[in-house]
Design a protein around this motif. Sequence first.
Motif, mmCIF file in Angstrom:
data_model
loop_
_atom_site.group_PDB
_atom_site.id
_atom_site.type_symbol
_atom_site.label_atom_id
_atom_site.label_comp_id
_atom_site.label_asym_id
_atom_site.label_seq_id
_atom_site.Cartn_x
_atom_site.Cartn_y
_atom_site.Cartn_z
ATOM 1 N N ALA A 14 2.859 -5.737 -6.245
ATOM 2 C CA ALA A 14 2.214 -4.410 -6.741
ATOM 3 C C ALA A 14 1.535 -3.692 -5.849
ATOM 4 N N ALA A 15 1.678 -2.441 -6.658
ATOM 5 C CA ALA A 15 1.177 -0.884 -5.577
ATOM 6 C C ALA A 15 0.295 -0.935 -5.629
ATOM 7 N N ILE A 16 -0.760 -0.979 -4.427
ATOM 8 C CA ILE A 16 -1.847 -0.862 -4.032
ATOM 9 C C ILE A 16 -2.025 0.836 -3.513
ATOM 10 N N ASP A 17 -2.340 1.329 -4.220
ATOM 11 C CA ASP A 17 -2.248 3.414 -4.954
ATOM 12 C C ASP A 17 -4.170 4.474 -3.961
ATOM 13 N N LEU A 18 -4.079 3.275 -2.770
ATOM 14 C CA LEU A 18 -5.022 4.075 -1.623
ATOM 15 C C LEU A 18 -4.126 4.582 -0.885
ATOM 16 N N PRO A 19 -5.256 5.687 0.027
ATOM 17 C CA PRO A 19 -4.309 6.032 1.745
ATOM 18 C C PRO A 19 -4.267 4.625 2.302
ATOM 19 N N LEU A 20 -3.466 4.786 3.296
ATOM 20 C CA LEU A 20 -3.047 3.761 4.147
ATOM 21 C C LEU A 20 -4.039 3.162 5.227
ATOM 22 N N GLY A 21 -5.071 4.583 5.883
ATOM 23 C CA GLY A 21 -5.925 3.521 6.502
ATOM 24 C C GLY A 21 -7.263 3.269 5.858
ATOM 25 N N GLU A 22 -7.145 3.794 4.965
ATOM 26 C CA GLU A 22 -8.738 3.567 4.152
ATOM 27 C C GLU A 22 -8.237 2.128 3.700
ATOM 28 N N ALA A 23 -6.725 1.883 3.312
ATOM 29 C CA ALA A 23 -6.726 0.860 2.620
ATOM 30 C C ALA A 23 -7.283 -0.973 4.413
ATOM 31 N N LEU A 24 -5.977 -0.393 4.819
ATOM 32 C CA LEU A 24 -6.681 -0.848 6.587
ATOM 33 C C LEU A 24 -8.076 -1.502 6.831
ATOM 34 N N VAL A 67 0.955 -1.429 0.296
ATOM 35 C CA VAL A 67 0.163 0.250 0.164
ATOM 36 C C VAL A 67 0.919 1.221 0.038
ATOM 37 N N VAL A 68 1.063 2.188 -0.852
ATOM 38 C CA VAL A 68 1.727 3.071 -1.556
ATOM 39 C C VAL A 68 1.015 4.529 -1.978
ATOM 40 N N ASP A 69 1.501 5.759 -1.756
ATOM 41 C CA ASP A 69 0.508 7.169 -2.499
ATOM 42 C C ASP A 69 2.102 6.787 -3.733
ATOM 43 N N VAL A 70 1.818 5.625 -4.762
ATOM 44 C CA VAL A 70 2.703 5.921 -6.226
ATOM 45 C C VAL A 70 3.110 7.585 -6.836
ATOM 46 N N ALA A 71 2.270 8.207 -6.599
ATOM 47 C CA ALA A 71 2.321 9.979 -6.902
ATOM 48 C C ALA A 71 3.998 10.062 -5.570
ATOM 49 N N LYS A 72 3.869 9.747 -4.752
ATOM 50 C CA LYS A 72 4.947 10.510 -3.754
ATOM 51 C C LYS A 72 6.490 9.088 -4.046
ATOM 52 N N LEU A 73 6.227 8.028 -3.956
ATOM 53 C CA LEU A 73 7.519 7.409 -4.788
ATOM 54 C C LEU A 73 8.568 8.208 -5.524
ATOM 55 N N THR A 74 10.101 8.028 -5.021
ATOM 56 C CA THR A 74 10.740 8.082 -5.737
ATOM 57 C C THR A 74 11.292 7.487 -6.682
ATOM 58 N N ARG A 75 12.199 7.097 -7.575
ATOM 59 C CA ARG A 75 12.526 6.381 -8.737
ATOM 60 C C ARG A 75 12.990 5.310 -7.936
ATOM 61 N N ASN A 76 13.832 5.409 -7.136
ATOM 62 C CA ASN A 76 13.996 3.982 -6.105
ATOM 63 C C ASN A 76 13.492 3.315 -5.818
ATOM 64 N N GLU A 77 12.120 3.524 -5.220
ATOM 65 C CA GLU A 77 11.052 2.924 -4.803
ATOM 66 C C GLU A 77 10.942 2.438 -5.497
ATOM 67 N N ALA A 78 10.085 3.198 -6.856
ATOM 68 C CA ALA A 78 9.547 2.664 -7.688
ATOM 69 C C ALA A 78 9.974 2.173 -8.638
ATOM 70 N N ARG A 79 11.564 2.345 -8.719
ATOM 71 C CA ARG A 79 12.194 0.623 -9.332
ATOM 72 C C ARG A 79 12.404 -0.290 -8.350
ATOM 73 N N PHE A 80 12.707 -0.814 -6.971
ATOM 74 C CA PHE A 80 12.211 -1.792 -5.765
ATOM 75 C C PHE A 80 11.020 -2.109 -6.450
ATOM 76 N N LEU A 81 10.258 -1.569 -6.108
ATOM 77 C CA LEU A 81 8.277 -2.192 -6.514
ATOM 78 C C LEU A 81 8.571 -3.015 -7.369
ATOM 79 N N GLU A 82 9.124 -2.621 -8.745
ATOM 80 C CA GLU A 82 9.042 -3.130 -9.579
ATOM 81 C C GLU A 82 9.876 -4.258 -9.984
ATOM 82 N N GLU A 83 11.137 -4.609 -9.519
ATOM 83 C CA GLU A 83 12.074 -5.171 -9.681
ATOM 84 C C GLU A 83 11.561 -6.600 -8.032
ATOM 85 N N GLN A 84 10.644 -5.770 -7.848
ATOM 86 C CA GLN A 84 10.178 -7.177 -6.658
ATOM 87 C C GLN A 84 9.240 -7.544 -7.044
ATOM 88 N N ASN A 85 8.521 -7.282 -8.156
ATOM 89 C CA ASN A 85 7.015 -7.777 -8.364
ATOM 90 C C ASN A 85 6.114 -7.431 -7.478
#
Length: 283
Positions: A267-277, A247-265
């Motif tokens: 899936a980004a759940i693009d929702l506010p954390l409280g809403e997702a929980l 669960v992440v805010d995709v718009a706020k991901l740094t390049r390194n964070e986005a690369r990490f998520l992609e490399e490790q497969n």
Amino acid sequence: MTTATLANPQALLGDVAAGFRAGTLVPFVGPGVSALEEHGAPLSPEELADFFATKTALPKRAKGNCWSAAQYIESTRFRDTVTVWMQEAFAAGVAPSPFHHWLAQLPLPLIVDAWYASEMHAALLASGRGDWAQVQGITRAGIGEDRWFRFYDATGAACEADTAAQATTLLYTPHGGIAPAANFLITDADYVEVLTEIDIQTPIPEEVRQRRTGLGFVFLGCPFNDQLLRIYARQIMKRSSDRHYAVVDVAKLTRNEARFLEEQNIAAIDLPLGEALAALMAA
């Protein structure tokens, strides 16, 4: 992020809820879950660094970095001071959130708690369950033992790995925690030792390695803006499933964070954390 990792967030949450119920997904719970509410303890690496700065003047290189700050304190005031100040930082305690309590009721084979405040430990204690155990990462500084972690049963008493292996749920706190015994992996030197062997998995308990086989991980409230945190997550996921969630805010991901998520497969759940929980607990 690739289009593959940006599927419908509600559909992804449905997959996660089903995976939790089936015991095929591992919650990887970071301090961001507790940080949704106000607490007296530091709930991010940056806040912990700020706490250390209230205790002593830090050099520029250590400001804002809790691991470097702890290393400076260890170098100038010895390890005992680091431990005492860590205990002070988390002495007020952090009450488990409703989500921690919800997880504690599930017969999950493995839960990872990636911060020092021990909320997940407290939630499992409050659940009344006796079928869980914990394994904590520990510092090797001054212990005179060739070990990387310690096991505890549901009462908080130290136990052997064989005893912990019988538990339905194993709580893994790779960085240590305030409870039950104030074990802290915190200084640069602590992590240098771990990282020299983490590729061959020695610092990761065998029971964790066995339980993660075939399971996916779900990152909740976890920062990935630091290389150390990414390395740790990557190594804990090694030889598990090839499908994970965060669960992440995709718009706020740094390049390194986005690369990490992609490399490790992951899936980004693009929702506010409280809403997702809330959605997971209601599913």
